[in-house]
Design an enzyme around this catalytic site. Structure first.
Site, PDB file in Angstrom:
ATOM      1  N   LYS A 194      -5.768   3.534   9.317  1.00 52.76           N
ATOM      2  CA  LYS A 194      -4.848   4.478   8.684  1.00 52.76           C
ATOM      3  C   LYS A 194      -5.381   5.902   8.804  1.00 52.76           C
ATOM      4  CE  LYS A 194      -2.863   1.326   5.290  1.00 52.76           C
ATOM      5  NZ  LYS A 194      -2.928   0.851   3.904  1.00 52.76           N
ATOM      6  N   SER A 210       0.806  -1.215   0.000  1.00 54.77           N
ATOM      7  CA  SER A 210       0.000   0.000   0.000  1.00 54.77           C
ATOM      8  C   SER A 210       0.848   1.278   0.000  1.00 54.77           C
ATOM      9  CB  SER A 210      -0.959   0.005   1.182  1.00 54.77           C
ATOM     10  OG  SER A 210      -0.247   0.217   2.366  1.00 54.77           O
TER      11      SER A 210
END
Ligand code: ADP
Length: 774
Positions: free
Chosen positions: A721, A678
């Site tokens: 996140k 990611s």
């Protein structure tokens, strides 16, 4: 040498001994005059006059200190010893008498008269004497411990009575005056008679000695015997005593087995072991092993249960009492209990709570136990890599123990506890066997009613245990185990949630634990927020709870000294109590950086931010990667360069940039290692920025995987996140379009502070990431 012949010979005074004629002796000579006398004799015809001192102790004997009767000796050998003395071998020749000394210096020189034996007729009488002496002497030798048979044998062939008396006399350990007396008797028959008398006396002495010796020996033997017997008695007594002790132990054990919780089957097994235990000696290793085994059987719960309380409303109340939020988890737990109440069957899937540390996994499981009225045990699987840790060792091994499951059951004390299988994702396997296959058996309702532990040997029923597992990262749980479990995610808390949890749960709990009240210590809202923002950085509330505990400790110290003190913790006072803040909050870069992009990561500890720094310098096309990069990130870096090459014209980057420059990519370590695809779009952004000198907006955080052709793929952990981005003060988040649905999970309180930019292609990322106009 004739009888009556007069000779002048050097004199050797003897101390404590004398020399008979016909006898060869060794003498050690050290006195100077004696040595000189010997020297003299050696110079002449080796003859020397041997006379004995009347007193052994006198060092320098005068004439009157010496017997006048002595023996003429013949020096056969003279040997100098290392210590300066002489060893001489002298043979006695004849009796002689000193008439007068003609010189005293440097040695005695004497005029002597040689004497002969008298009455030497070898008649019957003499034979009788010989026989009698030999007879007595034999008896003497037989009795005496000091004289050997050879001594006697050396005398049997001597026919001359005079010679025999001298030889025998020389062997007897008689006192010196007696010896001297025997020397002085010239008449052989007289001498023989005297010798027989002496022998008889000596024999008597010997006999007495022996008798005394035997008596002494007897008494010694007697006392030894008694000692020995007493020692034996002690052993016997202790054996008997031990027997009694052991009998008592065995009957105690028997009672324990009878009154224990065992099923009939296990009781039978235990009784058999007990019989074996009784038979074998206590000192054997086997004995300890059996005893240990019996103790385990006795202490393990076999049937005892607590009565389940399956009241959904009450459970809901308890879960709410203990935990703020966590609605989905609570909901799922309540469903579970409702099903239980209806079916009384635990065969449903096992709940697995997945989330970063400190989000309340353990404490939820504890609450479940409390609500259901069950015992609670926690079993940590972190680092378990050996099947025997789960299943135990065979009991024949010294120090063998049951595995962790059985140990936990003993701790629980009932057969239906709530057992928390903590960190099930941290089990690993090695050559000693895979622990997860053993865990599979534990969790399988078809098998776990007869779980086999190597130590216990008998099947153990785990079917009534309510298992709850926890993990930090769901994807690390071994697949077969995962299939048995229902995963419930606990993503971590927002700042607002943390404040609420601290105020309503953690602070009251810690105050109570430290014996404090609200009146003693209050943490003001701004203090709490500062604590959350700058003294902790975590998804859960574990550090926060620790910091609060540490404030309580400090406060308690103050209160003990000053009970009326009221402590108020504000933002500014925090530093006095806890020292300087540990983290920066909301202090982003002061400028928009070139070559540094901020990514969002998802680790075992929840969400985190990571920055990727790129520097480009003229060179030969070397790609250097430093910092804590996992393999996936290294591949991302390669892929990023490939992508940029395919787009270089559009991006306005020199065609040969990868050949004419060295590119250095650095990922600062941070507290936890990060890896995963990611970081893809972040990597490309940092590279393009470094190559084009475009500035990246400092308030932007981004996450997304990128393909070689620039498509942005979805990622996991968006909620975590996002929360970490929020914690760090970022305001814009670039994310994959495919993750848009996940935005629903993100708390409103956070969403309202953030701008989300969903993207599906890298070009869009770059458009939004760079400062406008660059
Ligand atoms: P985990 O097992 O997930 O690592 P714990 O259950 O040990 O975390 O939680 C750490 C501490 O935080 C415990 O004291 C727990 O009671 C508290 N805690 C966590 N989440 C909550 C919550 N939602 N409400 C109240 N307290 C919480």
């Amino acid at each position: 040498m004739e009888k009556g012949s007069l000779l002048t010979l050097p004199v050797l005074p003897l101390r404590g001994t004398l020399v008979y004629p016909s006898v060869i002796v060794h003498l050690d000579v050290g006195r100077k005059p004696s040595i000189e006398a010997l020297d003299m004799a050696m110079l002449e015809d080796r003859r020397i006059m041997l006379v004995t001192q009347k007193e052994t102790a006198i060092k320098d004997p005068k004439e009157e200190d010496l017997f006048s009767f002595g023996t003429v000796g013949y020096v056969k050998q003279m040997l100098k010893l290392p210590n300066g003395t002489f060893r001489v071998l002298i043979e006695g020749l004849k009796r002689a008498q000193v008439l007068n000394y003609t010189a005293t210096e440097p040695y005695y020189l004497a005029e002597i008269e040689v004497e002969d034996d008298q009455n030497i007729e070898q008649d019957l009488k003499a034979d009788a004497f010989v026989r009698s002496i030999l007879d007595q002497f034999k008896r003497y030798v037989d009795l005496s411990p000091k004289l050997s048979k050879e001594v006697y044998e050396s005398t049997v062939d001597i026919e001359d009575l005079g010679q025999l008396t001298d030889v025998v006399a020389s062997h007897l350990p008689i006192r010196l005056p007696t010896k001297q007396m025997l020397l002085e008797i010239l008449a052989v028959d007289e001498r023989a008679k005297t010798l027989i008398q002496v022998l008889t006396d000596e024999l008597e002495v010997l006999r007495l000695e022996k008798q005394i010796g035997q008596q002494v020996k007897k008494t010694i033997e007697q006392s030894q015997k008694e000692y020995y017997l007493r020692e034996q008695m002690k052993v016997i007594q202790s054996e008997l005593g031990d027997k009694d002790g052991k009998r008592k132990e065995v009957s105690d054990l028997e009672e324990k087995i009878e009154t224990s919780d065992m099923t009939d089957r296990i009781k039978e097994v235990a009784m058999k072991e007990l019989q074996r235990y009784e038979r074998i000696p206590q000192t054997s290793a086997e004995s300890g092993i059996i005893r240990n085994y019996l103790d385990w059987l006795i202490q393990l719960p076999w049937q005892t249960t607590t009565t389940d309380q399956l009241d959904v409303t009450k459970t809901a109340r308890i879960l709410d009492q203990d935990h703020y939020g966590l609605e989905t988890v609570k909901e799922r737990i309540l469903e579970y209990i409702a099903v239980q109440a209806l079916t009384h069957d635990l065969k449903g899937p096992i709940l697995c709570l997945v989330g970063p540390p400190g989000v309340g996994k353990t404490s939820l499981a504890k609450s479940v136990a409390r609500a259901m009225n069950r015992e609670f045990v926690r079993l940590s699987l972190g680092g378990v890599k050996d099947e025997s840790e789960v299943r135990g060792h065979r009991r024949t091994y010294i120090g063998a123990m049951p595995g962790r499951i059985i140990q936990s059951m003993k701790k629980a004390g009932t057969v239906n506890p709530v057992m928390l299988l903590d960190e099930i994702d941290k089990m690993s396997s090695d050559y000693k066997g895979d622990p997860s296959s053993a865990m599979l058996e534990v969790l399988d309702p078809e098998q776990n009613y007869q779980f086999s532990d190597h130590f216990v040997e008998e099947p153990y029923d785990l079917s009534q245990v309510l298992f709850i597992a926890t993990a930090n990262q769901g994807q690390l749980i071994p697949r077969p185990l995962l299939d048995r479990m229902e995963v419930i995610q606990l993503p971590g808390y927002t700042e607002i949630e943390k404040q609420f949890i601290a105020k309503n749960y953690l602070v009251p709990k810690q105050l109570k634990q430290h014996g404090l009240t609200k009146a003693n210590l209050t943490i003001r809202k701004d203090g709490l927020l500062e604590l959350i923002r700058r003294y902790t950085r975590e998804a859960g509330v574990r550090q926060l709870e620790r910091k609060i505990a540490s404030l309580c400790r400090k406060a308690a110290k103050v209160i003990v000294e000053n009970p009326d003190e009221k402590i108020m913790i504000t933002k500014t006072r925090l530093e006095d109590y806890l020292g300087k803040p540990l983290y920066r909050y909301g202090q982003m870069e002061t400028e928009d950086p070139i070559g540094t992009a901020t990514g969002l990561a998802y680790t075992a500890f929840g969400g985190d931010i990571l920055s990727i720094e790129v520097s480009v310098v003229p060179g030969k096309g070397k790609l250097q990667l430093t910092g804590k990069l996992g393999d996936v990130m290294k591949e991302s870096a390669q892929a990023a360069i490939s992508y940029i090459r395919s787009r270089q014209a559009m991006l306005g980057i020199n065609e040969n940039f990868y050949q004419t420059n060295d590119i250095h990519i650095h990922v600062p370590e941070g507290a936890t290692p990060k890896d995963g695809p990611s970081a893809g779009i972040t990597m490309v952004t940092a590279l393009v920025s470094a190559l084009t000198n475009k500035r990246i907006r400092r308030e932007v955080g981004m996450t997304g995987e990128v393909t070689l052709r620039g498509r942005v793929l979805p990622i996991g952990g968006l909620k975590e996140k996002t929360m970490s981005a929020h914690r760090s003060g970022l305001t814009t988040i670039i994310m994959p379009k495919d993750n848009e649905k996940d935005l629903d999970d993100i708390p409103e309180s956070i969403k309202k502070d953030l701008t989300f930019i969903p993207v599906s292609h890298m070009d869009e990322v770059l458009t939004h990431a760079f400062v406008e106009g660059d």
